[in-house]
Design an enzyme around this catalytic site. Structure first.
Site, PDB file in Angstrom:
ATOM      1  NE  ARG A  71      -0.501   1.464   0.525  1.00 28.67           N
ATOM      2  CZ  ARG A  71      -0.795   2.479   1.357  1.00 28.67           C
ATOM      3  NH1 ARG A  71      -1.541   2.258   2.429  1.00 28.67           N
ATOM      4  NH2 ARG A  71      -0.359   3.688   1.117  1.00 28.67           N
ATOM      5  NE  ARG A 140      -4.441   1.663   6.706  1.00 26.57           N
ATOM      6  CZ  ARG A 140      -4.002   2.825   6.206  1.00 26.57           C
ATOM      7  NH1 ARG A 140      -2.878   2.887   5.540  1.00 26.57           N
ATOM      8  NH2 ARG A 140      -4.696   3.934   6.370  1.00 26.57           N
ATOM      9  CE  LYS A 232      -2.804   6.130   7.938  1.00 21.87           C
ATOM     10  NZ  LYS A 232      -1.732   6.686   7.089  1.00 21.87           N
ATOM     11  CE  LYS A 234       0.546   2.833   8.607  1.00 25.65           C
ATOM     12  NZ  LYS A 234       1.458   3.845   8.058  1.00 25.65           N
ATOM     13  CB  CYS A 453       7.372   9.061   0.694  1.00 26.09           C
ATOM     14  SG  CYS A 453       7.286  10.822   0.334  1.00 26.09           S
ATOM     15  CB  CYS A 459       1.591  11.693  -2.716  1.00 27.23           C
ATOM     16  SG  CYS A 459       0.902  11.930  -1.079  1.00 27.23           S
ATOM     17  CB  CYS A 498       3.868  16.077   3.307  1.00 23.28           C
ATOM     18  SG  CYS A 498       2.972  14.610   3.831  1.00 23.28           S
ATOM     19  CB  CYS A 502       4.984   7.739   3.690  1.00 29.03           C
ATOM     20  SG  CYS A 502       3.325   8.416   3.892  1.00 29.03           S
TER      21      CYS A 502
END
Ligand code: SRM
Ligand code: SF4
Length: 580
Positions: A71, A140, A232, A234, A453, A459, A498, A502
């Site tokens: 990424r 991120r 994480k 953001k 996603c 994934c 899931c 995302c």
């Protein structure tokens, strides 16, 4: 909530403490010609370098076929044309030939072979981008508005987004020593790299500022310390009235306050986040709280202080409960304001009024304030590819080579080409039409607002399909809408494989969240502005039944709605919910 201390720390905390430079055994694995994957603890360390270990889940029955996903970092989704051409080349050489625009305005390379990961990341850096900290327990990619890409306010916000990006980069020098100095491969990309490095500013905007050194000469990271964040983090920016970056879903958001065309500063939002786990009541999606107002000169200090609160108060004993949203939920806004004031040495004044009136991207041609043009393009599920007669990847390569527009990745996985001269418009349009991409100009406001996603096959966490089934499903939903007599009306549909969320299904008008193969929780009641959470309406709905159920709802909506009432607003209030 007291500082969590009784429960044992997670394994990740020990890993970070042991190797605070985040190098793991990555160097050794790269140097080993036999290694076909990163393994063990390195699967965690590589995330901080922007890499995920994956395998092709379609092929698992025959044994695992390993590759990685890489990424990039693109603050505000900005990708200069020359950099795009390097990515285009790399995706063909080392990845699966596609480039995936993400819901946070970056590019992902999927299916990267082990031998390609070194040269790929080195070349990304040489083209003046980076993959450092695009994953891992750090800040991120920073999102910023692309609609419109160019006016005085958006230019100022863009500048601020880069300032916060740099301030929140980890200070480890291992990343550069492994991927930039450590990889010695000449890819023969000479001309392309030279162009990327000579277009405009020569410096890499994603190089962390120099770190202080301890007595042994090792870098000290004053913000992240040795164990970084519990999870994480953001950060995003938004300029009302368009909430195109879905600002309330970020851990930290800055909402631009504009008066008489001038950027006064920002309202600070903290505590958004969507990831949940099915059946785990400790986890839930949450929209951010509004904390206060700050001026532009306070931005970096405030950003660092908020991150430091997550560092010190986030739960390091349970990674499912470790985001800053849980600190806000459990300790409250007043506590947070006080904690922030203590760290800043002053309290932030009250937030200023703001209003979002919509979200998403504009498609087609629009004029910039400098007289040049930008072109909003629909990219289905963010996947830049060539498939059959649809040759978007080829078209974009030709456009980048001949006209060098700035590429801007949107937070709805679409693309804006900006800084285009009036004289070049017709030729650019012709390339896209000739390459079978007429749909990109006018997808309609269901396709254009939709997001899915990646899910299967890349994934590792996917429970159900998403990107691969989304276009067909959306077409059926579009048909149900038309059958109810409201064809062409805007509708925000988002799907994930899931509950990690995302593609941000939890604040969509229709959210589809993978529960098991071929089954989805159907969520309703989010709004077009992205300021309200959706709720589960029906659980574990088979894929084929989704358009049937939505068709029924649309029939009812068409009869009951008030003039101008959006589907999500109607669904939130309608008598479709079980009574208590
Ligand atoms: Fe995500 C993990 C893809 C935006 C919440 N996300 C993953 C991984 C890396 C799976 C993994 O850990 O093995 C997925 C890689 C799939 C693949 O094959 O590419 C993945 N996430 C994506 C992208 C590509 C989705 C997309 O459709 O574009 C987005 C990349 C963003 C970027 O460029 O940085 C992406 N992920 C998001 C968002 C939306 C956002 O940030 O605006 C969310 C919800 C917001 C949030 O963070 O709460 C999101 N991803 C997660 C989570 C749940 C985190 C949590 O707090 O529970 C995971 C799982 C995890 O971290 O353990 C996850
Ligand atoms: Fe994978 Fe789940 Fe994220 Fe989709 S929502 S990319 S299935 S982690």
């Amino acid at each position: 909530m007291d500082k969590p201390s009784e429960k044992p720390l997670t394994k990740n905390e020990f890993l970070k403490a042991e190797k605070p430079d985040l190098s793991g055994n990555i160097r050794e694995t790269l140097a080993n010609p036999e290694a076909d994957r990163f393994s063990g603890d390195d699967e965690q360390f590589i995330k901080f370098h922007g890499i995920y270990q994956q395998d092709d889940r379609d092929k698992r029955k025959m044994g695992k076929e390993y590759s990685v996903m890489v990424r990039t970092r693109q603050t505000g989704g900005i990708v200069p044309a020359a950099q795009y051409l390097v990515y285009d080349e790399l995706s063909g050489r080392f990845a699966n030939g596609t480039l995936r625009i993400t819901s946070r305005q970056t590019f992902q390379f999927h299916g990267v072979i082990q031998k390609g990961v070194g040269p790929l990341i080195k070349s990304i850096n040489e083209s003046l981008s980076s993959t450092l900290a695009t994953c891992g327990d750090v800040n991120r990619n920073v999102t910023a508005p692309t609609n419109p890409p160019i006016d005085a306010v958006s230019a100022a916000v863009e500048e601020d987004a880069f300032a916060i990006t740099r301030a929140l980069l980890p200070r480890t020098t291992a990343y550069h020593s492994i991927w930039v100095d450590g990889v010695q491969v000449d890819l023969g990309l000479g001309e392309k790299i030279v162009k990327a490095r000579t277009s405009g500013d020569q410096s890499n905007p994603y190089l962390p500022p120099p770190a202080d050194l301890d007595e042994s000469g090792a870098p000290i990271d004053k913000l992240y310390g040795k164990t970084y964040l519990p999870r994480k983090f953001k950060t995003g920016f938004a300029i009302p009235p368009n909430n195109d970056t879905d600002i309330f879903t970020n851990d930290m958001g800055f909402v631009a306050i504009v008066e008489n065309g001038k950027l006064l500063g920002y309202n600070l939002l903290v505590g958004g986040g969507l990831g949940t786990s099915h059946g785990n009541k400790l986890t839930f999606p949450r929209l951010a709280d509004v904390i206060g107002f700050l001026t532009r000169d306070q931005l970096v200090a405030v950003g660092e202080a908020v991150v430091s609160i997550h560092r010190d108060w986030g739960d390091r004993t349970d990674r499912k409960h470790a985001r800053i949203k849980y600190v806000l939920e459990e300790k409250g806004v007043a506590w947070f304001q006080q904690e922030l004031a203590q760290r800043l040495g002053q309290a932030l004044p009250a937030a200023k009024p703001f209003l979002f009136k919509g979200q998403g991207d504009a498609f087609g041609w629009f004029q910039q304030n400098n007289g040049e043009w930008f072109l909003g393009l629909f990219v289905e599920t963010g996947r830049v590819k060539d498939a059959g007669t649809y040759l978007l990847k080829t078209a974009l390569r030709e456009i980048a080579t001949q006209f060098a527009p700035t590429f801007r990745l949107t937070a709805t996985q679409n693309l804006i080409l900006s800084d285009i001269k009036t004289a070049d418009k017709a030729a650019i349009e012709k390339i896209l039409h000739d390459r079978g991409c007429s749909i990109v100009f006018n997808p309609g406001l269901i396709k254009g607002r939709g997001m899915a996603c990646p899910a299967l096959p890349t994934c590792g966490l996917a429970l159900a399909e998403s990107e691969r089934v989304f276009p067909a499903l959306l077409a059926k939903i579009e048909a149900s809408q038309a059958a109810a007599g409201v064809a062409g009306e805007e509708l925000v549909v988002r799907m994930t494989g899931c509950p990690n969320g995302c593609a941000r299904p939890y604040n969509a008008e229709i959210g589809l969240v993978g529960k098991a193969p071929g089954k989805y929780n159907l969520m309703l009641g989010g709004n077009r502005e992205g300021t309200r959470l959706a709720r589960i309406w029906k659980e574990s709905v088979p894929t084929d039944e989704i358009p049937v159920l939505v068709g029924g709802l649309y029939q009812q909506y068409a009869k009951e709605r008030r003039p101008g009432q959006a589907f999500g607003d109607w669904a939130d209030q309608a008598a479709i919910w079980p009574t208590a």
